[in-house]
Design a protein around this motif. Structure first.
Motif, PDB file in Angstrom:
ATOM      1  N   SER A  56       0.875  -1.186  -0.302  1.00 54.72           N
ATOM      2  CA  SER A  56      -0.138  -0.140   0.120  1.00 54.72           C
ATOM      3  C   SER A  56       1.227   0.929   0.325  1.00 54.72           C
ATOM      4  O   SER A  56       1.383   1.496   1.049  1.00 54.72           O
ATOM      5  CB  SER A  56      -1.319   0.207   1.196  1.00 54.72           C
ATOM      6  OG  SER A  56      -1.684  -1.460   1.520  1.00 54.72           O
ATOM      7  N   GLY A  57       0.786   2.021  -0.005  1.00 51.67           N
ATOM      8  CA  GLY A  57       1.270   3.533  -0.858  1.00 51.67           C
ATOM      9  C   GLY A  57       0.628   5.262   0.217  1.00 51.67           C
ATOM     10  O   GLY A  57      -0.199   4.167   0.742  1.00 51.67           O
ATOM     11  N   PHE A  58       1.558   5.960   1.019  1.00 56.11           N
ATOM     12  CA  PHE A  58       1.155   5.950   1.736  1.00 56.11           C
ATOM     13  C   PHE A  58       0.043   6.770   2.127  1.00 56.11           C
ATOM     14  O   PHE A  58      -0.200   7.693   2.610  1.00 56.11           O
ATOM     15  CB  PHE A  58       2.581   6.647   2.776  1.00 56.11           C
ATOM     16  CG  PHE A  58       3.092   7.594   4.280  1.00 56.11           C
ATOM     17  CD1 PHE A  58       2.276   6.406   5.025  1.00 56.11           C
ATOM     18  CD2 PHE A  58       1.748   8.952   4.182  1.00 56.11           C
ATOM     19  CE1 PHE A  58       2.203   6.510   6.145  1.00 56.11           C
ATOM     20  CE2 PHE A  58       1.650   8.624   5.769  1.00 56.11           C
ATOM     21  CZ  PHE A  58       2.102   8.375   6.397  1.00 56.11           C
ATOM     22  N   LEU A  59      -0.487   8.222   0.949  1.00 55.84           N
ATOM     23  CA  LEU A  59      -1.052   8.557   0.179  1.00 55.84           C
ATOM     24  C   LEU A  59      -2.776   7.301   0.360  1.00 55.84           C
ATOM     25  O   LEU A  59      -3.373   8.296   0.625  1.00 55.84           O
ATOM     26  CB  LEU A  59      -1.148   9.037  -1.467  1.00 55.84           C
ATOM     27  CG  LEU A  59      -2.577   9.308  -1.675  1.00 55.84           C
ATOM     28  CD1 LEU A  59      -2.515  11.466  -1.225  1.00 55.84           C
ATOM     29  CD2 LEU A  59      -1.693  10.421  -3.178  1.00 55.84           C
ATOM     30  N   GLY A  60      -2.629   6.581  -0.165  1.00 55.19           N
ATOM     31  CA  GLY A  60      -3.475   5.687  -0.127  1.00 55.19           C
ATOM     32  C   GLY A  60      -3.907   5.309   1.424  1.00 55.19           C
ATOM     33  O   GLY A  60      -5.334   5.318   1.604  1.00 55.19           O
ATOM     34  N   ILE A  61      -3.203   5.281   2.201  1.00 51.25           N
ATOM     35  CA  ILE A  61      -3.122   4.772   3.920  1.00 51.25           C
ATOM     36  C   ILE A  61      -3.868   5.713   4.453  1.00 51.25           C
ATOM     37  O   ILE A  61      -4.049   5.691   4.700  1.00 51.25           O
ATOM     38  CB  ILE A  61      -1.561   4.461   4.563  1.00 51.25           C
ATOM     39  CG1 ILE A  61      -0.906   2.993   4.007  1.00 51.25           C
ATOM     40  CG2 ILE A  61      -2.044   4.386   5.961  1.00 51.25           C
ATOM     41  CD1 ILE A  61      -0.351   3.045   4.188  1.00 51.25           C
ATOM     42  N   ALA A  62      -3.564   7.084   3.911  1.00 54.48           N
ATOM     43  CA  ALA A  62      -3.984   7.996   4.791  1.00 54.48           C
ATOM     44  C   ALA A  62      -5.118   8.611   4.115  1.00 54.48           C
ATOM     45  O   ALA A  62      -6.350   8.699   5.439  1.00 54.48           O
ATOM     46  CB  ALA A  62      -2.880   9.250   4.138  1.00 54.48           C
ATOM     47  N   ARG A  63      -5.554   8.564   2.768  1.00 55.09           N
ATOM     48  CA  ARG A  63      -7.025   8.836   2.063  1.00 55.09           C
ATOM     49  C   ARG A  63      -7.717   7.649   3.331  1.00 55.09           C
ATOM     50  O   ARG A  63      -9.367   7.847   3.651  1.00 55.09           O
ATOM     51  CB  ARG A  63      -7.376   8.290   1.245  1.00 55.09           C
ATOM     52  CG  ARG A  63      -6.616   9.050   0.328  1.00 55.09           C
ATOM     53  CD  ARG A  63      -6.589   9.443  -0.948  1.00 55.09           C
ATOM     54  NE  ARG A  63      -5.924  10.374  -1.602  1.00 55.09           N
ATOM     55  CZ  ARG A  63      -6.033  10.323  -3.129  1.00 55.09           C
ATOM     56  NH1 ARG A  63      -5.500   9.037  -3.928  1.00 55.09           N
ATOM     57  NH2 ARG A  63      -5.207  11.106  -3.862  1.00 55.09           N
TER      58      ARG A  63
END
Length: 356
Positions: A56-63
């Motif tokens: 998982s990418g960090f942007l997706g995790i943040a979202r």
């Protein structure tokens, strides 16, 4: 010059307004940053099970954190992670988070803790399909995905396993594992294989070449299945070592049972003993079977590598978990009559030694 004074006053006034506006905007951003860092999304808040999938990418995790109301601002959370140098440090797994936590604690938890760990125990002597069932029951992956990983040629080649499956290399141990939504069956297989090689090095020292190691694991797996009392492993390994030197067929029931596969109903019959089509039938075929028949533990590996030096060629279960060892066929037949023909009718008859 006098005529320019109104213009200068206007420019000065505009500059003041601009400065005040910039200060206001700056104050607004500072206020947003302060509230993001110091006011939780909810008060008192609630627990949320949050899963980060592998890759998982960090942007997706943040979202996803924002969707679960665990943070209030995606961009500011990204900025916080970038400031801490942690955008590449999020760990895959299952985490117990809280909507009453501040972003700093959320970030620390998903980047520096293993998350929720589930106990997963595999005992010695299980074939791969029984391990697959345990994996599925623990919600660590499906049976089919475990099956696929165990038989994956690329994975087997990477670990230098000279076989068409990882049978025998799925080390029996108690593992603490994290659980994700997507199947982690392959990662479980890889982890168990790595654990095998770690323990094999401890048990054997310098590991032999892959083909020799495979033969040793195969013998260890038979020893594991035949042993009721752990103290007898070296003696049982010695019986099979003596038979292999003769040469003399191993005649091990567990190998036949393995060859019958997951559908075996527990009733080993005469027709099974006579079945030459079963490649694992050591009553009909010389030498070791094609490969391991279960996952042996460290003690069985040690016994197979260093079998007890004796003259025994036979053993029979006595019904209390131990075995009677014999040097001759006549002595063995007498022992079979003494312990098995009448012993199996006893209510306390067992093939494994009872725990004290």
């Amino acid at each position: 010059m006098a005529g320019n004074k109104p213009a200068l006053r206007y420019i000065g006034f505009a500059g003041i307004v601009l400065c005040l506006g910039m200060m206001a905007v700056g104050s607004w951003f500072l206020y947003r940053a302060w509230t993001f860092l110091n006011i939780p999304p909810e008060d008192p808040g609630q627990e949320v099970r949050f899963v980060i999938e592998p890759g998982s990418g960090f942007l997706g995790i943040a979202r996803d954190l924002r969707k679960e109301n665990l943070i209030t601002d995606v961009k500011q959370f990204l900025a916080l992670a970038e400031d801490r140098g942690l955008t590449g440090s999020a760990k895959a797994g299952e985490f117990l988070l809280h909507t009453g936590w501040l972003p700093e604690k959320i970030l620390t938890t998903i980047t520096s803790t293993p998350g929720i760990l589930h106990r997963f125990t595999v005992r010695e002597g299980l074939p791969w399909w029984q391990v697959a069932k345990l994996v599925e029951q623990a919600e660590l992956g499906s049976y089919a995905e475990f099956d696929e990983a165990v038989h994956d040629p690329e994975l087997l080649a990477r670990f230098h396993i000279p076989a068409d499956s990882a049978e025998g290399y799925l080390f029996p141990e108690t593992y603490m594992l994290t659980r994700a939504r997507e199947s982690s069956a392959r990662s479980v297989v890889e982890m168990m294989i790595r654990e095998f090689f770690k323990n094999a090095k401890q048990a054997l020292g310098e590991l032999p070449e892959p083909d020799k190691l495979h033969e040793l694991v195969t013998l260890a797996s038979i020893v594991e299945k035949e042993t009721g009392d752990p103290s007898e492993r070296p003696a049982i390994a010695g019986v099979y070592a003596n038979r292999l030197r003769r040469p003399m067929r191993l005649q091990a029931d567990p190998t036949i049972i393995y060859g019958l596969g997951p559908s075996f109903n527990g009733n080993l019959r005469q027709k099974h003993l006579l079945d030459g089509e079963n490649p694992y039938n050591t009553y009909q075929h010389d030498g070791l079977p094609p490969g391991p028949i279960c996952s042996p533990g460290k003690a069985a590996l040690q016994a197979a590598a260093d079998p007890q030096d004796h003259d025994y060629l036979f053993f029979v279960a006595k019904g209390d978990g131990t075995h009677h060892f014999s040097k001759t066929l006549r002595e063995h037949n007498d022992a079979v009559g003494r312990y098995q023909k009448w012993g199996r009718n006893r209510k306390d008859y067992t093939s494994r030694k009872r725990e004290e």
